[in-house]
Write a protein that holds these residues in place. Structure first.
Motif, PDB file in Angstrom:
ATOM      1  N   ARG A 100      -7.669   2.443  10.538  1.00 30.85           N
ATOM      2  CA  ARG A 100      -6.373   2.792  11.142  1.00 30.85           C
ATOM      3  C   ARG A 100      -5.282   2.817  10.075  1.00 30.85           C
ATOM      4  N   ARG A 101      -5.315   1.822   9.198  1.00 31.53           N
ATOM      5  CA  ARG A 101      -4.327   1.769   8.122  1.00 31.53           C
ATOM      6  C   ARG A 101      -4.498   2.962   7.181  1.00 31.53           C
ATOM      7  N   ILE A 102      -5.733   3.346   6.923  1.00 32.20           N
ATOM      8  CA  ILE A 102      -5.999   4.501   6.065  1.00 32.20           C
ATOM      9  C   ILE A 102      -5.434   5.780   6.688  1.00 32.20           C
ATOM     10  N   LEU A 103      -5.582   5.923   7.995  1.00 32.16           N
ATOM     11  CA  LEU A 103      -5.016   7.095   8.673  1.00 32.16           C
ATOM     12  C   LEU A 103      -3.503   7.152   8.493  1.00 32.16           C
ATOM     13  N   GLU A 104      -2.851   5.990   8.548  1.00 24.87           N
ATOM     14  CA  GLU A 104      -1.400   5.934   8.338  1.00 24.87           C
ATOM     15  C   GLU A 104      -1.047   6.384   6.921  1.00 24.87           C
ATOM     16  N   LEU A 105      -1.837   5.939   5.949  1.00 27.51           N
ATOM     17  CA  LEU A 105      -1.571   6.303   4.557  1.00 27.51           C
ATOM     18  C   LEU A 105      -1.821   7.790   4.311  1.00 27.51           C
ATOM     19  N   LYS A 106      -2.841   8.334   4.952  1.00 33.09           N
ATOM     20  CA  LYS A 106      -3.132   9.767   4.803  1.00 33.09           C
ATOM     21  C   LYS A 106      -1.974  10.621   5.309  1.00 33.09           C
ATOM     22  N   LYS A 107      -1.298  10.135   6.340  1.00 37.73           N
ATOM     23  CA  LYS A 107      -0.152  10.873   6.871  1.00 37.73           C
ATOM     24  C   LYS A 107       1.043  10.813   5.925  1.00 37.73           C
ATOM     25  N   LEU A 108       1.102   9.757   5.122  1.00 30.98           N
ATOM     26  CA  LEU A 108       2.239   9.575   4.218  1.00 30.98           C
ATOM     27  C   LEU A 108       2.079  10.306   2.886  1.00 30.98           C
ATOM     28  N   THR A 109       0.842  10.416   2.401  1.00 37.70           N
ATOM     29  CA  THR A 109       0.651  11.002   1.078  1.00 37.70           C
ATOM     30  C   THR A 109       0.899  12.509   1.085  1.00 37.70           C
ATOM     31  N   THR A 110       1.411  12.994  -0.038  1.00 38.86           N
ATOM     32  CA  THR A 110       1.613  14.437  -0.212  1.00 38.86           C
ATOM     33  C   THR A 110       0.681  14.981  -1.290  1.00 38.86           C
ATOM     34  N   ASN A 111      -0.204  14.120  -1.779  1.00 31.49           N
ATOM     35  CA  ASN A 111      -1.114  14.511  -2.854  1.00 31.49           C
ATOM     36  C   ASN A 111      -2.510  14.766  -2.280  1.00 31.49           C
ATOM     37  N   PRO A 112      -3.001  16.003  -2.351  1.00 33.89           N
ATOM     38  CA  PRO A 112      -4.334  16.303  -1.810  1.00 33.89           C
ATOM     39  C   PRO A 112      -5.459  15.616  -2.579  1.00 33.89           C
ATOM     40  N   ASP A 113      -5.146  15.095  -3.765  1.00 30.56           N
ATOM     41  CA  ASP A 113      -6.153  14.402  -4.569  1.00 30.56           C
ATOM     42  C   ASP A 113      -6.148  12.894  -4.341  1.00 30.56           C
ATOM     43  N   HIS A 114      -5.514  12.454  -3.269  1.00 30.90           N
ATOM     44  CA  HIS A 114      -5.590  11.053  -2.866  1.00 30.90           C
ATOM     45  C   HIS A 114      -6.741  10.893  -1.875  1.00 30.90           C
ATOM     46  N   GLN A 115      -7.686  10.025  -2.207  1.00 32.63           N
ATOM     47  CA  GLN A 115      -8.822   9.749  -1.332  1.00 32.63           C
ATOM     48  C   GLN A 115      -8.821   8.263  -0.978  1.00 32.63           C
ATOM     49  N   PHE A 116      -9.482   7.925   0.136  1.00 29.82           N
ATOM     50  CA  PHE A 116      -9.431   6.554   0.631  1.00 29.82           C
ATOM     51  C   PHE A 116     -10.809   6.088   1.096  1.00 29.82           C
ATOM     52  N   ALA A 160       0.828  -1.208   0.000  1.00 33.23           N
ATOM     53  CA  ALA A 160       0.000   0.000   0.000  1.00 33.23           C
ATOM     54  C   ALA A 160       0.864   1.260   0.000  1.00 33.23           C
ATOM     55  N   GLU A 161       1.910   1.256   0.805  1.00 34.92           N
ATOM     56  CA  GLU A 161       2.788   2.426   0.875  1.00 34.92           C
ATOM     57  C   GLU A 161       3.556   2.609  -0.435  1.00 34.92           C
ATOM     58  N   PHE A 162       3.919   1.495  -1.060  1.00 37.26           N
ATOM     59  CA  PHE A 162       4.585   1.571  -2.361  1.00 37.26           C
ATOM     60  C   PHE A 162       3.643   2.200  -3.389  1.00 37.26           C
ATOM     61  N   ALA A 163       2.385   1.749  -3.390  1.00 33.86           N
ATOM     62  CA  ALA A 163       1.401   2.275  -4.343  1.00 33.86           C
ATOM     63  C   ALA A 163       1.201   3.771  -4.162  1.00 33.86           C
ATOM     64  N   LEU A 164       1.231   4.211  -2.917  1.00 31.79           N
ATOM     65  CA  LEU A 164       1.054   5.630  -2.615  1.00 31.79           C
ATOM     66  C   LEU A 164       2.146   6.465  -3.289  1.00 31.79           C
ATOM     67  N   GLN A 165       3.372   5.968  -3.243  1.00 28.23           N
ATOM     68  CA  GLN A 165       4.489   6.696  -3.860  1.00 28.23           C
ATOM     69  C   GLN A 165       4.508   6.505  -5.377  1.00 28.23           C
ATOM     70  N   PHE A 166       4.158   5.314  -5.821  1.00 30.22           N
ATOM     71  CA  PHE A 166       4.094   5.016  -7.251  1.00 30.22           C
ATOM     72  C   PHE A 166       3.114   5.957  -7.954  1.00 30.22           C
ATOM     73  N   LEU A 167       2.022   6.289  -7.263  1.00 32.68           N
ATOM     74  CA  LEU A 167       0.967   7.138  -7.832  1.00 32.68           C
ATOM     75  C   LEU A 167       0.939   8.515  -7.171  1.00 32.68           C
ATOM     76  N   ARG A 168       2.099   8.961  -6.724  1.00 29.75           N
ATOM     77  CA  ARG A 168       2.173  10.196  -5.933  1.00 29.75           C
ATOM     78  C   ARG A 168       1.712  11.432  -6.705  1.00 29.75           C
ATOM     79  N   LYS A 169       1.808  11.412  -8.040  1.00 30.42           N
ATOM     80  CA  LYS A 169       1.430  12.582  -8.832  1.00 30.42           C
ATOM     81  C   LYS A 169       0.067  12.424  -9.500  1.00 30.42           C
TER      82      LYS A 169
END
Length: 269
Positions: free
Chosen positions: A62-78, A17-26
């Protein structure tokens, strides 16, 4: 883009999940995290389904909250999803219902955590559900995708496939695509080269390089280790089932016997 992340809440799934967040960071993405009852083998089997679902959803949130803290893209929704169906049925259902563009999950690997269920079913999902898939091994660490390798045996529409890779939104516009034609013996090489030569000739992109290799060579441990050093991602066609099997099967795939660190991107028509 709509992305379905399959999670059994293990470290393997967390890393994917964390990899996907960075893979799709833009890329603007709606991430759906899917968990199923099958993953909760440590809980009382007599527990009512609604209670099991409530507990699972709390863990996913809880996992979603962790991912929200990691993402830098405001257009990432969960969004959290849960199902009592088996993994393939649940994945197929939500892939259709949520119009999923990409499935993300862990992948089998040497030294793979015994506590993951998702990672042992990557090949089954690939085989039974026609959707682009990103398989991330437990040891994969994100690095910018600058060079990818695309091995194939034979694809009638090679040009179209390369264009799809070039245009996939997660890849940088300058990504280098190394197309590797896999052949078996000398006679087969002549046949495939003749067919592929016509297709390759119409691919004019300076970002595309062409290589050839025997199947026995590419699946040697030394060559796979070299691929992991030289490239950032392996891309495969979903219809190239032999290559997918050799890499992704949790018991018989090559990466179940050596330490695979590269993510594998499966492109479907």
């Amino acid at each position: 883009m709509n992305v379905l992340i399959l999670t059994d809440l293990s470290q393997v799934a967390k890393n994917a999940a964390e990899f996907a967040l960075q893979f799709l960071r833009k890329t603007p993405v709606k991430f759906y995290l899917l968990n199923i009852g099958q993953f909760h083998t440590d809980e009382d089997p007599q527990m009512p389904a609604n209670e099991r679902m409530a507990r699972a959803l709390v863990k996913i949130e809880r996992r979603i909250l962790e991912l929200k803290k990691l993402t830098t893209n405001p257009d990432h929704q969960f969004e959290a999803l849960y199902s009592e169906n088996d993994l393939v049925t649940a994945t197929r259902r939500y892939t259709d219902a949520k119009k999923i563009d990409l499935i993300v999950m862990g992948a089998a690997n040497k030294g793979f955590s015994p506590y993951t269920i998702v990672g042992n079913q990557t090949y089954e999902i690939l085989k039974k559900i026609k959707c682009n898939l990103l398989a991330v091994a437990e040891g994969s660490e994100f690095r910018k995708i600058e060079k990818l390798i695309f091995p194939y045996t034979y694809i009638p529409s090679l040009d179209e496939t390369i264009r799809k890779l070039e245009n996939f939104s997660a890849f940088e516009k300058k990504v280098e695509i190394n197309v590797m034609e896999i052949f078996g013996n000398t006679e087969e090489e002549d046949i495939i080269s003749t067919g592929a030569g016509t297709l390759v000739a119409t691919t004019n992109s300076s970002r595309v390089k062409h290589l050839k290799m025997r199947d026995l060579d590419i699946f040697s441990i030394s060559q796979l280790q070299k691929i992991q050093e030289d490239f950032d991602l392996i891309a495969l066609m979903g219809k190239d089932i032999t290559l997918c099997y050799k890499l992704l099967h949790n018991k018989y795939g090559i990466f179940s016997t050596i330490s695979g660190k590269l993510p594998i991107f499966i492109l479907h028509d």
